[in-house]
Scaffold this motif. Structure first.
Motif, PDB file in Angstrom:
ATOM      1  N   ARG A 187      -4.009   3.879   5.498  1.00 14.17           N
ATOM      2  CA  ARG A 187      -3.843   5.320   4.197  1.00 14.17           C
ATOM      3  C   ARG A 187      -3.969   4.628   3.065  1.00 14.17           C
ATOM      4  N   VAL A 188      -4.108   3.219   3.212  1.00 11.20           N
ATOM      5  CA  VAL A 188      -4.370   2.987   1.467  1.00 11.20           C
ATOM      6  C   VAL A 188      -5.868   3.065   1.209  1.00 11.20           C
ATOM      7  N   ALA A 189      -6.806   2.644   2.216  1.00  8.70           N
ATOM      8  CA  ALA A 189      -8.321   3.608   1.776  1.00  8.70           C
ATOM      9  C   ALA A 189      -8.701   4.611   1.408  1.00  8.70           C
ATOM     10  N   GLU A 190      -7.717   5.473   2.549  1.00  8.52           N
ATOM     11  CA  GLU A 190      -8.037   6.949   2.562  1.00  8.52           C
ATOM     12  C   GLU A 190      -7.100   7.535   1.096  1.00  8.52           C
ATOM     13  N   ALA A 191      -6.226   7.238   0.802  1.00 10.99           N
ATOM     14  CA  ALA A 191      -5.537   7.445  -0.794  1.00 10.99           C
ATOM     15  C   ALA A 191      -6.060   7.166  -2.030  1.00 10.99           C
ATOM     16  N   GLY A 192      -6.781   5.817  -1.946  1.00  8.18           N
ATOM     17  CA  GLY A 192      -7.395   4.952  -3.550  1.00  8.18           C
ATOM     18  C   GLY A 192      -7.281   4.355  -3.815  1.00  8.18           C
ATOM     19  N   SER A 193      -5.032   4.090  -3.348  1.00 11.21           N
ATOM     20  CA  SER A 193      -4.268   3.430  -3.950  1.00 11.21           C
ATOM     21  C   SER A 193      -2.724   3.516  -3.291  1.00 11.21           C
ATOM     22  N   PHE A 194      -2.414   1.749  -3.909  1.00  7.99           N
ATOM     23  CA  PHE A 194      -1.292   1.327  -2.835  1.00  7.99           C
ATOM     24  C   PHE A 194       0.107   2.059  -3.366  1.00  7.99           C
ATOM     25  N   SER A 195       0.318   2.889  -4.193  1.00  9.03           N
ATOM     26  CA  SER A 195       1.627   3.684  -4.873  1.00  9.03           C
ATOM     27  C   SER A 195       1.824   5.448  -3.892  1.00  9.03           C
ATOM     28  N   ALA A 196      -0.753   5.487  -4.172  1.00 10.87           N
ATOM     29  CA  ALA A 196       0.060   7.265  -3.779  1.00 10.87           C
ATOM     30  C   ALA A 196       0.074   7.098  -2.206  1.00 10.87           C
ATOM     31  N   ALA A 197      -0.514   5.701  -1.124  1.00  6.55           N
ATOM     32  CA  ALA A 197      -0.307   5.362  -0.150  1.00  6.55           C
ATOM     33  C   ALA A 197       0.993   5.680   0.019  1.00  6.55           C
ATOM     34  N   ALA A 198       2.026   4.552  -0.519  1.00  9.20           N
ATOM     35  CA  ALA A 198       3.698   4.502  -0.096  1.00  9.20           C
ATOM     36  C   ALA A 198       3.782   5.709  -0.307  1.00  9.20           C
ATOM     37  N   ARG A 199       3.712   6.827  -1.455  1.00  6.59           N
ATOM     38  CA  ARG A 199       4.320   8.254  -1.759  1.00  6.59           C
ATOM     39  C   ARG A 199       4.215   8.469  -0.365  1.00  6.59           C
ATOM     40  N   GLN A 200       3.084   8.860   0.267  1.00 12.00           N
ATOM     41  CA  GLN A 200       2.412   9.451   1.713  1.00 12.00           C
ATOM     42  C   GLN A 200       3.533   8.453   2.392  1.00 12.00           C
ATOM     43  N   ASN A 201       4.105   7.238   2.934  1.00 15.93           N
ATOM     44  CA  ASN A 201       4.129   7.080   3.704  1.00 15.93           C
ATOM     45  C   ASN A 201       5.974   7.144   3.895  1.00 15.93           C
ATOM     46  N   GLY A 202       6.176   7.289   2.578  1.00 19.52           N
ATOM     47  CA  GLY A 202       7.740   7.647   2.473  1.00 19.52           C
ATOM     48  C   GLY A 202       7.956   6.234   2.180  1.00 19.52           C
ATOM     49  N   MET A 203       7.167   4.808   1.478  1.00 20.21           N
ATOM     50  CA  MET A 203       7.756   3.784   1.200  1.00 20.21           C
ATOM     51  C   MET A 203       7.998   3.487   0.793  1.00 20.21           C
ATOM     52  N   LYS A 204       7.938   2.054  -0.230  1.00 19.15           N
ATOM     53  CA  LYS A 204       7.769   1.542  -1.733  1.00 19.15           C
ATOM     54  C   LYS A 204       7.286   0.591  -1.853  1.00 19.15           C
ATOM     55  N   GLN A 205       6.406   0.306  -2.872  1.00 16.35           N
ATOM     56  CA  GLN A 205       5.111   0.313  -3.114  1.00 16.35           C
ATOM     57  C   GLN A 205       5.207  -0.740  -2.342  1.00 16.35           C
ATOM     58  N   SER A 206       5.986  -1.812  -3.083  1.00 13.60           N
ATOM     59  CA  SER A 206       6.511  -3.618  -2.112  1.00 13.60           C
ATOM     60  C   SER A 206       5.814  -3.638  -1.268  1.00 13.60           C
ATOM     61  N   ALA A 207       7.114  -2.696  -0.376  1.00 15.46           N
ATOM     62  CA  ALA A 207       6.434  -2.791   1.274  1.00 15.46           C
ATOM     63  C   ALA A 207       4.957  -3.069   1.569  1.00 15.46           C
ATOM     64  N   VAL A 208       4.407  -1.765   1.303  1.00 21.15           N
ATOM     65  CA  VAL A 208       2.811  -1.516   1.508  1.00 21.15           C
ATOM     66  C   VAL A 208       2.403  -2.807   1.075  1.00 21.15           C
TER      67      VAL A 208
END
Length: 298
Positions: free
Chosen positions: A13-34
């Motif tokens: 998800r991070v690789a496809e989204a291009g950033s940790f923050s975008a992947a965190a939003r898509q997964n409903g997670m905190k960026q720190s957890a990602v």
């Protein structure tokens, strides 16, 4: 095992989204957890998968290879689970499909209907005429128009696409119709920019083949742009009947030299890996194949 699987899915998800923050939003997670999941995965593998700075993120060479392989593994797991379920189970999962822009527009109603019929799917469409790296970009299915299939990828012929010579009624009113292919050399031509401007036009009839030099006045890498240029009366050009059926039927474009056409091309369904084609991808290809049969009869 489950924690590692979750980390792998997060990495994708991070690789496809291009950033940790975008992947965190898509997964409903905190960026720190990602970040923690990616760090744990890298520690378990003993390699760095992602280069991180305060402003950007990029896959390392090892990360790129790992991404390609784990995508196939996860798809294989999903496919196995799908096969174990009853046939009544709905199609689900992600399908990233790439289509040429003009043909994609013609197939759009069918794609939308397919998504409506299978709401558990997540379709991602890329309407573009460039030839992407299917594996590197995570494309599950590419629809490509070509004279021959790619040498290194699995391909299935969907339909034959005829390309005919056309012009607008306004152009014909100003210049008259053509009697022989040789006359093409004296008129402006609208042409795909992927072909050399100096390359002669190859034409076929039932019994003959000939090359005609033409003067290109308008070139584009997009079939819709070429069609609009032809409708605008800029000159003569080749038109794929699959894309131009409506323009021909309505009279916005008129076929010239009906006994002659450009070389036939073929519409292929291209898969990144012949060893594994998910059921949802096969189902989508079957739907598009039926749609193309219907369009060919119009």
């Amino acid at each position: 095992m489950q924690n590692k699987l979750n980390a792998i899915q997060t990495f994708i998800r991070v690789a496809e989204a291009g950033s940790f923050s975008a992947a965190a939003r898509q997964n409903g997670m905190k960026q720190s957890a990602v970040s923690q999941q990616i760090a744990a995965l890298e520690e378990a593998l003993g390699v760095v998968l992602l280069h991180r700075t305060t402003r950007s993120m990029a896959l390392t060479e090892q990360g790129q290879r790992y991404l390609q392989q784990v995508r196939h593994l996860l798809n294989a797991m999903e496919e196995l689970e799908q096969q174990l379920r009853p046939d009544s189970q709905p199609l689900s999962g992600r399908v990233h499909i790439q289509l040429p822009s003009g043909i994609g527009q013609r197939l759009m109603p069918s794609l939308i209907a397919f998504q409506q019929a299978h709401p558990a799917l997540q379709l991602t469409l890329a309407l573009e005429d460039r030839l992407s790296d299917l594996i590197a970009e995570g494309v599950d299915l590419a629809i490509r128009l070509s004279e021959s299939p790619p040498a290194t990828l699995a391909a299935r012929v969907l339909t034959t696409v005829e390309t005919v010579l056309v012009a607008s009624p306004d152009w014909i009113a100003r210049h008259g119709t053509l009697q022989t292919p040789a006359e093409l050399a004296h008129h402006p031509h609208v042409r795909f920019s992927g072909v050399s401007p100096d390359a002669p036009l190859q034409l076929f009839s039932a019994t003959e083949r000939m090359s005609v030099p033409v003067k290109s006045v308008f070139r584009a890498n997009n079939s819709d742009a070429l069609r609009q240029a032809l409708e605008g009366g800029l000159g003569i050009g080749g038109l794929q009947t699959l894309i131009g059926a409506e323009a021909l039927a309505s009279g916005r474009l008129v076929r010239l030299l009906p006994d002659w056409r450009l070389p036939d091309r073929y519409l292929y369904a291209i898969f990144p890996d012949a060893r594994f084609i998910p059921h949802r991808v096969r189902a989508l290809v079957a739907r598009l194949s039926e749609t193309l049969k219907t369009l060919a009869q119009l």
